[in-house]
Design a protein around this motif. Structure first.
Motif, short mmCIF file in Angstrom:
data_model
loop_
_atom_site.label_atom_id
_atom_site.label_comp_id
_atom_site.label_asym_id
_atom_site.label_seq_id
_atom_site.Cartn_x
_atom_site.Cartn_y
_atom_site.Cartn_z
N LYS A 179 -6.94 9.90 -0.85
CA LYS A 179 -7.31 11.22 -0.36
C LYS A 179 -8.43 11.83 -1.20
CE LYS A 179 -2.66 12.22 1.39
NZ LYS A 179 -1.44 13.06 1.23
N GLU A 180 -8.44 11.50 -2.48
CA GLU A 180 -9.46 12.04 -3.38
C GLU A 180 -10.67 11.12 -3.49
OE1 GLU A 180 -7.44 12.54 -7.07
OE2 GLU A 180 -6.27 14.28 -6.39
N SER A 181 -10.68 10.04 -2.68
CA SER A 181 -11.76 9.04 -2.72
C SER A 181 -11.96 8.49 -4.13
CB SER A 181 -13.08 9.63 -2.19
OG SER A 181 -12.93 10.03 -0.85
N LEU A 182 -10.86 8.31 -4.82
CA LEU A 182 -10.88 7.79 -6.19
C LEU A 182 -10.16 6.45 -6.23
CD1 LEU A 182 -11.56 8.34 -9.18
CD2 LEU A 182 -9.33 9.47 -9.38
N LYS A 183 -10.85 5.45 -6.71
CA LYS A 183 -10.27 4.11 -6.76
C LYS A 183 -10.07 3.69 -8.21
CE LYS A 183 -10.99 -0.66 -5.20
NZ LYS A 183 -11.90 -1.59 -4.53
N PRO A 184 -8.85 3.24 -8.56
CA PRO A 184 -8.65 2.71 -9.92
C PRO A 184 -9.56 1.51 -10.17
CG PRO A 184 -6.55 3.07 -8.81
CD PRO A 184 -7.62 3.20 -7.77
N LEU A 185 -10.04 1.41 -11.41
CA LEU A 185 -10.95 0.31 -11.77
C LEU A 185 -10.39 -0.45 -12.97
CD1 LEU A 185 -14.40 2.15 -11.66
CD2 LEU A 185 -13.46 0.62 -9.92
N PRO A 186 -10.68 -1.73 -13.08
CA PRO A 186 -10.37 -2.45 -14.31
C PRO A 186 -11.00 -1.71 -15.50
CG PRO A 186 -11.04 -4.00 -12.62
CD PRO A 186 -11.30 -2.62 -12.07
N GLY A 187 -10.21 -1.53 -16.54
CA GLY A 187 -10.66 -0.76 -17.70
C GLY A 187 -10.14 0.64 -17.73
N ASP A 188 -9.66 1.13 -16.59
CA ASP A 188 -9.11 2.48 -16.55
C ASP A 188 -7.84 2.58 -17.41
OD1 ASP A 188 -10.68 4.20 -15.01
OD2 ASP A 188 -9.91 3.39 -13.11
N PHE A 189 -7.73 3.69 -18.14
CA PHE A 189 -6.46 4.05 -18.77
C PHE A 189 -5.70 4.88 -17.75
CE2 PHE A 189 -9.26 3.40 -22.44
CZ PHE A 189 -8.49 2.50 -23.18
N VAL A 190 -4.43 4.53 -17.53
CA VAL A 190 -3.67 5.17 -16.46
C VAL A 190 -2.27 5.54 -16.93
CG1 VAL A 190 -4.93 3.92 -14.66
CG2 VAL A 190 -2.81 2.95 -15.56
N ARG A 191 -1.67 6.45 -16.19
CA ARG A 191 -0.24 6.71 -16.31
C ARG A 191 0.44 6.01 -15.14
NH1 ARG A 191 1.29 11.79 -15.41
NH2 ARG A 191 3.33 11.37 -16.28
N MET A 192 1.57 5.38 -15.42
CA MET A 192 2.28 4.64 -14.37
C MET A 192 3.77 4.92 -14.45
SD MET A 192 2.69 0.76 -15.75
CE MET A 192 4.24 0.66 -14.85
N GLU A 193 4.43 4.70 -13.32
CA GLU A 193 5.89 4.78 -13.28
C GLU A 193 6.43 3.41 -12.91
OE1 GLU A 193 6.80 7.68 -10.34
OE2 GLU A 193 6.10 6.46 -8.64
N VAL A 194 7.48 3.00 -13.56
CA VAL A 194 8.10 1.70 -13.29
C VAL A 194 9.05 1.84 -12.10
CG1 VAL A 194 9.56 -0.15 -14.21
CG2 VAL A 194 7.91 1.02 -15.71
#
Length: 291
Positions: free
Chosen positions: A32-47
């Protein structure tokens, strides 16, 4: 949990948290935000499944930088690898890559592989073209494992995006940086069972002392049309010391009289190959803007 995306393929993102790697999908909010995760990104995730090491990427943390080609984020420097021969290096393509890095303000290094196929005279010619522009130039032979130690030293404690055209021996050279084949990490290979996709997707690989490299797919062309013609000369660092001597403000360094850059060219202080590529690319940028 926070981690770093080390590879993205077919809608899955492989996030390294400590020593563990989770296979994740991205939440719909990114689309929706036209934002795509990229290799190298630092992210928050849920298991979502601890047993199968699966989860969802729920937030992309602020990026230091990002590139479109190759599509990676948060890099310290770029290493562009061309063959010194077989095939002969396409310096126009090399300059396009360097322009892209200058525009993104990412330091670039140049590596000519297959140095065993050229003589000292050709090596000096290639080095002179780019060292005079302020770039560090390395020569390696993946086949004979020459120049590997120097290459390792420039990668130490850096995150480096590595790119180059097909035929440069990039994959072989990357494998030389470690003692085993690393084009796919074992964890990812076991999870997706797609070893054949090795060089089609950007992947973060650990090398040596706190160093990481992005292995990226080969490229055949790079479009510089996103640049305004007047921005292009800012991407040739060797012009910097001479543009102040130009008679006209906003000098394009092509047809204008009393041009400091052209004077430096005539005195051999600027590479003619680089200047001719600049003139060609300037025309390309100007024509693209016209339509």
């Amino acid at each position: 949990m926070e981690g770093r995306i080390i590879k993205g393929i077919a809608g899955f993102y492989y996030v390294k948290c400590g020593k563990e790697i989770y296979q994740c999908k991205a939440k719909g909010i990114f689309r929706k935000e036209s934002l795509k995760p990229l290799p190298g990104d630092f992210v928050r995730m849920e298991v979502t499944d601890e047993k199968d090491m699966e989860g969802n990427v729920i937030e992309i943390l602020k990026r230091k930088n990002e590139l479109i080609r190759p599509a990676v984020a948060n890099v310290d420097q770029a290493l562009v690898i061309f063959a010194a021969a077989s095939p002969a290096p396409n310096l126009g393509l090399l300059d396009r890559f360097l322009i892209q890095m200058e525009h993104k303000e990412i330091p670039a290094l140049i590596c000519f592989n297959k140095m065993d196929l050229i003589g000292e005279e050709e090596r000096e010619r290639l080095a002179a073209i780019y060292e005079s522009a302020g770039y560090r130039v390395l020569f390696t032979s993946a086949k004979e494992e020459k120049g590997i130690d120097e290459l390792k030293s420039v990668l130490r404690e850096k995150v480096t995006t590595v790119a180059g055209p097909s035929g440069a021996g990039k994959s072989t050279l990357i494998n030389c940086l470690q003692q085993e084949t690393v084009m796919e990490t074992g964890e990812i290979s076991a999870k997706i069972e797609r070893g054949k996709h090795t060089t089609r997707h950007a992947q973060l690989i650990e090398v040596g002392e706190n160093g990481y490299i992005f292995d990226t797919p080969g490229f055949s062309s790079l479009d510089v049309s996103e640049l305004m013609p007047e921005e292009l000369e800012q991407c040739f660092p060797e012009f910097k010391d001479y543009r102040e001597s130009c008679r006209f403000l906003g000098c394009a360094h092509i047809h204008e009289p009393d041009c400091g850059v052209k004077e430096a060219l005539a005195m051999g202080k600027i590479s003619r190959e680089r200047y001719e590529n600049y003139v060609s690319l300037y025309g390309e940028c100007k024509n693209k803007r016209r339509y």
